[in-house]
Design a protein around this motif. Structure first.
Motif, PDB file in Angstrom:
ATOM      1  N   CYS A  74       0.581  -1.026  -0.063  1.00 52.85           N
ATOM      2  CA  CYS A  74      -0.142  -0.082  -0.150  1.00 52.85           C
ATOM      3  C   CYS A  74       0.754   1.393  -0.040  1.00 52.85           C
ATOM      4  O   CYS A  74       1.553   1.184   0.811  1.00 52.85           O
ATOM      5  CB  CYS A  74      -0.828   0.221   1.440  1.00 52.85           C
ATOM      6  N   ASN A  75       0.358   2.395  -0.774  1.00 53.57           N
ATOM      7  CA  ASN A  75       0.820   3.186  -0.525  1.00 53.57           C
ATOM      8  C   ASN A  75       0.288   4.935   0.809  1.00 53.57           C
ATOM      9  O   ASN A  75       0.816   5.616   0.519  1.00 53.57           O
ATOM     10  CB  ASN A  75       1.232   3.759  -1.899  1.00 53.57           C
ATOM     11  N   LEU A  76       0.187   3.914   1.618  1.00 53.15           N
ATOM     12  CA  LEU A  76      -0.701   5.286   2.536  1.00 53.15           C
ATOM     13  C   LEU A  76      -0.296   5.182   3.680  1.00 53.15           C
ATOM     14  O   LEU A  76       0.031   3.210   3.856  1.00 53.15           O
ATOM     15  CB  LEU A  76      -1.793   5.500   1.948  1.00 53.15           C
ATOM     16  N   ARG A  77      -1.051   5.277   4.268  1.00 50.87           N
ATOM     17  CA  ARG A  77      -0.817   5.043   6.078  1.00 50.87           C
ATOM     18  C   ARG A  77      -1.887   5.324   7.051  1.00 50.87           C
ATOM     19  O   ARG A  77      -2.468   6.500   7.724  1.00 50.87           O
ATOM     20  CB  ARG A  77       0.155   5.540   6.634  1.00 50.87           C
ATOM     21  N   CYS A  78      -3.104   5.069   6.398  1.00 47.56           N
ATOM     22  CA  CYS A  78      -4.704   5.525   7.110  1.00 47.56           C
ATOM     23  C   CYS A  78      -4.725   5.224   9.014  1.00 47.56           C
ATOM     24  O   CYS A  78      -4.017   4.213   9.200  1.00 47.56           O
ATOM     25  CB  CYS A  78      -5.611   4.354   6.657  1.00 47.56           C
ATOM     26  N   ARG A  79      -5.432   6.186   8.916  1.00 46.93           N
ATOM     27  CA  ARG A  79      -5.473   6.254  10.862  1.00 46.93           C
ATOM     28  C   ARG A  79      -6.339   5.191  11.420  1.00 46.93           C
ATOM     29  O   ARG A  79      -5.575   4.656  12.372  1.00 46.93           O
ATOM     30  CB  ARG A  79      -6.374   7.570  11.075  1.00 46.93           C
ATOM     31  N   SER A  80      -6.935   4.396  10.202  1.00 47.06           N
ATOM     32  CA  SER A  80      -8.169   3.669  10.578  1.00 47.06           C
ATOM     33  C   SER A  80      -7.120   1.841  10.440  1.00 47.06           C
ATOM     34  O   SER A  80      -8.221   0.727  10.930  1.00 47.06           O
ATOM     35  CB  SER A  80      -8.685   3.834  10.304  1.00 47.06           C
ATOM     36  N   CYS A  81      -6.154   1.945   9.662  1.00 45.26           N
ATOM     37  CA  CYS A  81      -5.520   0.650   9.564  1.00 45.26           C
ATOM     38  C   CYS A  81      -4.114   0.431  10.226  1.00 45.26           C
ATOM     39  O   CYS A  81      -4.236   1.168  11.789  1.00 45.26           O
ATOM     40  CB  CYS A  81      -4.775   0.606   8.101  1.00 45.26           C
ATOM     41  N   GLY A  82      -3.197  -0.485   9.896  1.00 45.65           N
ATOM     42  CA  GLY A  82      -1.994  -0.702  10.738  1.00 45.65           C
ATOM     43  C   GLY A  82      -1.555  -1.576   9.387  1.00 45.65           C
ATOM     44  O   GLY A  82      -1.555  -1.421   7.815  1.00 45.65           O
ATOM     45  N   HIS A  83      -0.445  -2.307  10.160  1.00 41.45           N
ATOM     46  CA  HIS A  83       0.707  -2.703   9.546  1.00 41.45           C
ATOM     47  C   HIS A  83       0.055  -3.982   8.267  1.00 41.45           C
ATOM     48  O   HIS A  83       0.748  -4.549   7.247  1.00 41.45           O
ATOM     49  CB  HIS A  83       1.973  -3.483  10.334  1.00 41.45           C
ATOM     50  N   ILE A  84      -0.620  -4.915   8.951  1.00 38.53           N
ATOM     51  CA  ILE A  84      -1.550  -5.878   8.303  1.00 38.53           C
ATOM     52  C   ILE A  84      -2.363  -5.327   6.785  1.00 38.53           C
ATOM     53  O   ILE A  84      -2.108  -7.072   6.295  1.00 38.53           O
ATOM     54  CB  ILE A  84      -2.608  -6.609   9.130  1.00 38.53           C
ATOM     55  N   PHE A  85      -2.717  -4.248   7.072  1.00 37.35           N
ATOM     56  CA  PHE A  85      -3.244  -4.265   5.425  1.00 37.35           C
ATOM     57  C   PHE A  85      -2.687  -3.039   4.687  1.00 37.35           C
ATOM     58  O   PHE A  85      -2.920  -2.590   3.654  1.00 37.35           O
ATOM     59  CB  PHE A  85      -4.393  -3.863   5.577  1.00 37.35           C
ATOM     60  N   SER A  86      -1.212  -2.124   5.727  1.00 32.65           N
ATOM     61  CA  SER A  86      -0.185  -1.679   4.317  1.00 32.65           C
ATOM     62  C   SER A  86       1.184  -2.019   4.776  1.00 32.65           C
ATOM     63  O   SER A  86       1.262  -1.684   6.395  1.00 32.65           O
ATOM     64  CB  SER A  86      -0.257  -0.273   5.101  1.00 32.65           C
ATOM     65  N   SER A  87       2.301  -1.458   4.197  1.00 39.68           N
ATOM     66  CA  SER A  87       3.780  -1.712   4.179  1.00 39.68           C
ATOM     67  C   SER A  87       4.330  -0.663   4.345  1.00 39.68           C
ATOM     68  O   SER A  87       4.675  -0.403   5.578  1.00 39.68           O
ATOM     69  CB  SER A  87       4.259  -2.155   2.527  1.00 39.68           C
ATOM     70  N   GLN A  88       3.509   0.691   4.090  1.00 35.85           N
ATOM     71  CA  GLN A  88       3.772   2.041   4.247  1.00 35.85           C
ATOM     72  C   GLN A  88       3.511   1.513   6.089  1.00 35.85           C
ATOM     73  O   GLN A  88       4.273   2.886   6.866  1.00 35.85           O
ATOM     74  CB  GLN A  88       3.123   2.754   3.909  1.00 35.85           C
ATOM     75  N   TRP A  89       2.854   0.703   6.684  1.00 33.62           N
ATOM     76  CA  TRP A  89       2.456   2.011   8.399  1.00 33.62           C
ATOM     77  C   TRP A  89       4.255   0.651   8.753  1.00 33.62           C
ATOM     78  O   TRP A  89       3.806   1.352  10.453  1.00 33.62           O
ATOM     79  CB  TRP A  89       1.535   0.764   8.807  1.00 33.62           C
ATOM     80  N   TYR A  90       4.773   0.235   8.217  1.00 30.86           N
ATOM     81  CA  TYR A  90       5.416  -0.417   8.878  1.00 30.86           C
ATOM     82  C   TYR A  90       6.494   0.293  10.016  1.00 30.86           C
ATOM     83  O   TYR A  90       6.534   0.155  11.734  1.00 30.86           O
ATOM     84  CB  TYR A  90       6.443  -1.213   8.011  1.00 30.86           C
ATOM     85  N   GLN A  91       6.946   1.632   9.552  1.00 35.82           N
ATOM     86  CA  GLN A  91       8.136   2.025  10.518  1.00 35.82           C
ATOM     87  C   GLN A  91       6.738   2.211  11.228  1.00 35.82           C
ATOM     88  O   GLN A  91       7.669   2.476  13.422  1.00 35.82           O
ATOM     89  CB  GLN A  91       8.970   2.877   9.876  1.00 35.82           C
ATOM     90  N   ASP A  92       5.799   2.903  11.285  1.00 30.21           N
ATOM     91  CA  ASP A  92       5.136   3.712  12.396  1.00 30.21           C
ATOM     92  C   ASP A  92       5.202   2.285  13.523  1.00 30.21           C
ATOM     93  O   ASP A  92       4.373   2.550  14.095  1.00 30.21           O
ATOM     94  CB  ASP A  92       3.806   3.761  11.578  1.00 30.21           C
ATOM     95  N   GLN A  93       4.588   1.193  13.148  1.00 25.75           N
ATOM     96  CA  GLN A  93       4.572   0.409  14.379  1.00 25.75           C
ATOM     97  C   GLN A  93       5.224  -0.325  14.753  1.00 25.75           C
ATOM     98  O   GLN A  93       5.469  -0.028  15.736  1.00 25.75           O
ATOM     99  CB  GLN A  93       3.477  -0.618  12.973  1.00 25.75           C
ATOM    100  N   VAL A  94       6.795   0.185  14.368  1.00 21.00           N
ATOM    101  CA  VAL A  94       8.100  -0.282  14.131  1.00 21.00           C
ATOM    102  C   VAL A  94       8.282   0.898  16.040  1.00 21.00           C
ATOM    103  O   VAL A  94       8.977   0.599  17.422  1.00 21.00           O
ATOM    104  CB  VAL A  94       9.505  -0.363  13.768  1.00 21.00           C
ATOM    105  N   ALA A  95       7.688   1.943  15.391  1.00 22.47           N
ATOM    106  CA  ALA A  95       7.995   3.321  16.300  1.00 22.47           C
ATOM    107  C   ALA A  95       6.551   3.177  18.040  1.00 22.47           C
ATOM    108  O   ALA A  95       7.189   3.470  18.935  1.00 22.47           O
ATOM    109  CB  ALA A  95       7.602   4.460  15.594  1.00 22.47           C
ATOM    110  N   LEU A  96       5.792   2.404  17.480  1.00 23.10           N
ATOM    111  CA  LEU A  96       4.930   1.920  18.683  1.00 23.10           C
ATOM    112  C   LEU A  96       5.109   0.823  19.434  1.00 23.10           C
ATOM    113  O   LEU A  96       4.889   1.080  20.635  1.00 23.10           O
ATOM    114  CB  LEU A  96       2.950   2.468  18.175  1.00 23.10           C
TER     115      LEU A  96
END
Length: 429
Positions: free
Chosen positions: A149-171
Motif C-alpha cells: 500500500c502507498n498510504l498510512r491510514c489512521r484506521s489501518c495498520g501494518h497488516i494491511f499497509s506496508s507503509q505502516w511498517y515504520q510507524d508500527q515499529v515506533a509504536l
C-alpha cells in the motif's frame, strides 16, 4: 427492466418463484444464513483465512493460507461448523459484525451476499451433515494478495499497509522489526495464491479487489489481463481503492475498466482537503480529484461511489464532503456507501459524548433532508440513518482517553496535530 432495490433481501439473479421454500427462507428470512461459505474464501495479507472479509478477526478464522492450500481450508473443522450453524439458525461468533450492523438497520455484508450470490443457493443441498462440501469452485474472489500500500491510514495498520511498517515499529518497539517484514504475502510463497486462483477462473462471476491497495498490485493487473485474454467481459469487478494511484508502470486501469460490462469502484475517501490528507496519510487531495475527472472522461459508464469509513475522525465532516462532490458534478446524490468503522474500538463513533452525539445527529438529519428528493436507491440515506442508530445504541465515552492517547502517540511520530486538520474534535477534549 426492474429497478434495483438496494435494501431488499430478494436475490438479483434468480426470481423467488424459482426457489424452493427452504431456499427462499435461507436467502430472505434467516437470521444466520450466508451464502459465502458455499462459494467463497477470504484471505488477509497475513495468510489468515476467513469465510469473508466481514468475519470477526481471530474468532472467525478458518485456516491459514501461508500453511495450507485453499482446498485444504475449504473443509476445515471451523468452516464445516460454520456451515452447520448457519443452516441450523445458530448464531456463530464469526458473524458478529453483521449481527451488530443489522441491529442498527444496516444492510449487512451477510444480506448483500445472499442478495447478489443467492443464485448459488442450491449448493446447500450438497452439504453433508457434518458441514462437508465437496464442490470447490469459487465463484466470488476476495483475496488480499499482500499488504502492499502507498498510504498510512489512521484506521489501518501494518497488516494491511506496508507503509505502516515504520510507524508500527515506533509504536511497538525494536522487537517488532526483528519478527516482521514491511511487505508480506497471503500465500505460501509470492505467487502461490495467484496459482491457486487461476484454477477457478472458469467459475468466477465476481471479483472484489481490495488491499493493501489493489491498483498498485501486479496480481490485480495479471487477473485483468487473463480475463481479457479469455474475453471474460461478463465478470463483475468491484473495488475498494484509495483512488490515489490509477496506474502501475505502463498499465492504466481505466483502459481495462472501459472494456468490462460491469465495474463498480468504491473509493475509500473519508474526507476532503487537509482532513483527507491527515486521516489517510500519503494522500494528495488534488491528485484524487484529478483521477476522478479523468475517470469521468475515459470510462464514464463505470459505477463510481465513495465509501467513507465513518469514524470519530470524520463523522461530522462526511455530509459536507458528500454535498461538495455532488454540487461539483463528481458524484450523484445516491453514490455514497457508508462503511461503518467497528474496529479499532478507539475510533468508533459511539465514543462521542452525548452533546457531540446530538450535534452529529442534527447534522446528519439535515443532510438526510437534503438527500431525500434525490436518493432513489436509499443506499446513502439508509447508511446515514443507521449511523445515528448505531451511535445512540451504545455509550463508550469512557474510551475517549484511549482515543486521545493513541492519536497523540501517532501525531508525535508523524509530526502532526489532529486539531489543526480536524478542529471540531476539540469539543471532545
Amino acid at each position: 427492466m426492474t429497478q434495483y432495490k438496494y435494501n431488499s433481501p430478494d436475490p438479483v439473479k434468480v426470481s423467488l418463484d424459482q426457489l424452493t421454500q427452504r431456499h427462499k427462507f435461507l436467502l430472505t428470512q434467516s437470521k444466520t444464513f450466508c451464502i459465502y461459505p458455499w462459494m467463497h474464501l477470504h484471505a488477509y495479507p497475513t495468510g489468515e483465512a476467513y469465510p469473508c472479509c466481514h468475519a470477526e478477526m481471530k474468532v472467525g478464522q478458518v485456516g491459514n493460507c501461508q500453511q495450507q492450500s485453499l482446498r485444504e481450508i475449504w473443509n476445515s473443522p471451523t468452516l464445516r461448523t460454520l456451515r452447520q450453524d448457519m443452516l441450523a439458525e445458530r448464531p456463530n461468533a464469526a458473524c458478529g459484525r453483521c449481527y451488530e450492523q443489522e441491529q442498527s438497520g444496516f444492510f449487512s455484508g451477510r444480506k448483500s451476499a445472499n442478495k447478489h450470490h443467492g443464485h448459488q443457493v442450491q449448493r446447500v443441498d450438497q452439504t453433508a451433515s457434518d458441514g462437508q462440501l465437496d464442490q470447490f469452485a469459487m465463484t466470488y474472489w476476495d483475496i488480499r494478495f499482500s499488504n502492499l500500500c502507498n498510504l498510512r491510514c489512521r484506521s489501518c495498520g501494518h497488516i494491511f499497509s506496508s507503509q505502516w511498517y515504520q510507524d508500527q515499529v515506533a509504536l511497538a518497539g525494536a522487537e517488532y522489526a526483528k519478527t516482521h517484514k514491511p511487505l508480506f504475502y497471503a500465500g505460501r510463497h509470492e505467487t502461490d495464491i495467484w496459482e491457486q486462483l487461476i484454477e477457478h477462473i472458469d467459475h468466477v462471476e465476481q471479483i472484489y479487489f481490495a488491499g493493501g491497495e489493489p491498483l498498485i498490485m501486479d496480481e490485480h493487473y495479471r487477473i485483468l489481463e487473463e480475463l481479457e485474454r479469455r474475453e471474460m467481459w461478463h465478470v463483475r469487478l468491484i473495488y475498494n481503492t484509495n483512488f490515489t494511484q490509477v496506474r502501475l508502470r505502463d498499465r492504466y486501469v481505466f483502459d481495462y475498466w472501459k472494456k468490462f460490462h460491469s465495474v463498480a469502484v468504491g473509493a475509500s475517501l473519508d474526507a476532503m482537503g487537509a482532513r483527507a490528507e491527515y486521516i489517510r496519510k500519503g494522500t494528495v487531495w488534488s491528485t484524487v480529484e484529478d483521477n476522478r475527472k479523468r475517470m469521468q472522461d475515459i470510462c464514464p459508464r463505470v459505477d463510481f461511489y465513495i465509501s467513507p469509513t465513518v469514524s470519530l475522525l470524520n463523522v461530522l465532516h462526511v455530509p459536507d464532503f458528500h454535498q461538495d462532490w455532488v454540487e461539483r458534478g463528481l458524484l450523484t446524490h445516491q453514490d455514497l456507501n457508508v462503511n461503518l468503522l467497528q474496529d479499532p474500538e478507539h475510533l468508533r463513533i459511539d465514543l462521542a459524548t452525548p452533546t457531540y452525539k446530538q450535534r452529529v445527529a442534527d447534522r446528519i438529519q439535515q443532510h438526510l433532508d437534503w438527500l431525500a428528493p434525490h436518493d432513489h436507491l436509499q443506499r446513502a440515506s439508509q447508511g446515514f440513518r443507521s449511523l445515528i442508530t448505531f451511535m445512540q445504541a451504545t455509550h463508550n465515552a469512557h474510551l475517549l482517553p484511549l482515543f486521545w492517547k493513541k492519536t497523540q502517540q501517532l501525531d508525535q511520530i508523524r509530526g502532526e496535530d489532529i486539531l489543526q486538520s480536524i478542529p471540531e474534535l476539540a469539543d471532545l477534549r
